[in-house]
Design an enzyme around this catalytic site. Sequence first.
Site, PDB file in Angstrom:
ATOM      1  N   LYS A  27      -2.792  -2.059  -2.871  1.00 40.01           N
ATOM      2  CA  LYS A  27      -3.825  -1.152  -2.374  1.00 40.01           C
ATOM      3  C   LYS A  27      -3.387   0.263  -2.717  1.00 40.01           C
ATOM      4  O   LYS A  27      -2.385   0.767  -2.185  1.00 40.01           O
ATOM      5  CB  LYS A  27      -4.029  -1.319  -0.866  1.00 40.01           C
ATOM      6  CG  LYS A  27      -5.120  -0.393  -0.312  1.00 40.01           C
ATOM      7  CD  LYS A  27      -5.545  -0.778   1.094  1.00 40.01           C
ATOM      8  CE  LYS A  27      -6.598   0.190   1.609  1.00 40.01           C
ATOM      9  NZ  LYS A  27      -7.155  -0.208   2.917  1.00 40.01           N
TER      10      LYS A  27
ATOM     11  N   GLU B  94       0.826  -1.215   0.000  1.00 43.13           N
ATOM     12  CA  GLU B  94       0.000   0.000   0.000  1.00 43.13           C
ATOM     13  C   GLU B  94       0.864   1.271   0.000  1.00 43.13           C
ATOM     14  O   GLU B  94       1.134   1.848   1.053  1.00 43.13           O
ATOM     15  CB  GLU B  94      -0.956   0.030   1.203  1.00 43.13           C
ATOM     16  CG  GLU B  94      -1.887   1.244   1.150  1.00 43.13           C
ATOM     17  CD  GLU B  94      -2.776   1.384   2.381  1.00 43.13           C
ATOM     18  OE1 GLU B  94      -3.640   2.269   2.370  1.00 43.13           O
ATOM     19  OE2 GLU B  94      -2.582   0.624   3.349  1.00 43.13           O
TER      20      GLU B  94
END
Length: 296
Positions: free
Chosen positions: A212, A175
């Site tokens: 993500k 992420e």
Amino acid sequence: MNQSQLDRMKNGKGFIAALDQSGGSTPKALAAYGVTEDSYSNEEEMFDQVHKMRTRIITSPAFSSDYILGVILFEQTMDSKVEGKYTADYLADHNIVPFLKVDKGLAEQEYGVQQMKPIPDLDETLRRAKERNIFGTKMRSVIHEPNESGIKAVVDQQFEIGKRIIASDFVPIIEPEVNIHSEDKEKCEEILREEIFEHLNGLSENENVMLKLTLPTKANAYKELAEHPRVVRVVALSGGYSRDEANEKLKENDDMIASFSRALAEDLSVDQSSEEFDQAIKNAIESIYDASVNKK
């Protein structure tokens, strides 16, 4: 590796609920829910309050595997129980895949980015996560400016740790968030995409990751990443957008599903009756599901 869970994450319809607020974000999450800081006197009581909130969400009839593919948990949540079962086991029993946030927060900003703080106890955390039947992990960095060396450092760190996580038989969620308020957000995303590509191409056939990413300025900017054979799924963070904004942007991106936190819980309140709460979470879940599976 649980093959059925891997297949569900790769091919299932739905989205991932991010219930992993920690550190400085926990008081904010509780305050938004209506639990003020005078309701708890120490960290233990704070996490008890947030676990009650998360339990209420997870056990709501609306929180169904018909809509929810997975849930990202905080470490205390992993070690806590829901209706007498450890949280990951409760979720797995309901056909929902459990992930664990493993980062220790963000370092100070340097070269336009915030890398992750060191994770000195990662191996022990992963050992415990395996005991708790966790499927994958999540770790977050933040990009503020289109600084090539800074963004490279963020992605290098993410994949370096990600490979250690893969070696322990988990699927890591990488992420590298791009700040939605960045004045050069699209440029940040262009640099980020190329850096991620380079690392994906360096993975072996048995090394798989999830990504993500912030909802991009240019629709489908990450489509090629989603199509890469080493990528299980690309999921989107809401990043401060309201749920309506995030849903509209998500619909424009063909190969992204949601992994929302604030946008999922924004209409929930500790003072709601069971009926009010269940209706509010139902409305949120159905709208995010719709944005994840129905594209423009």
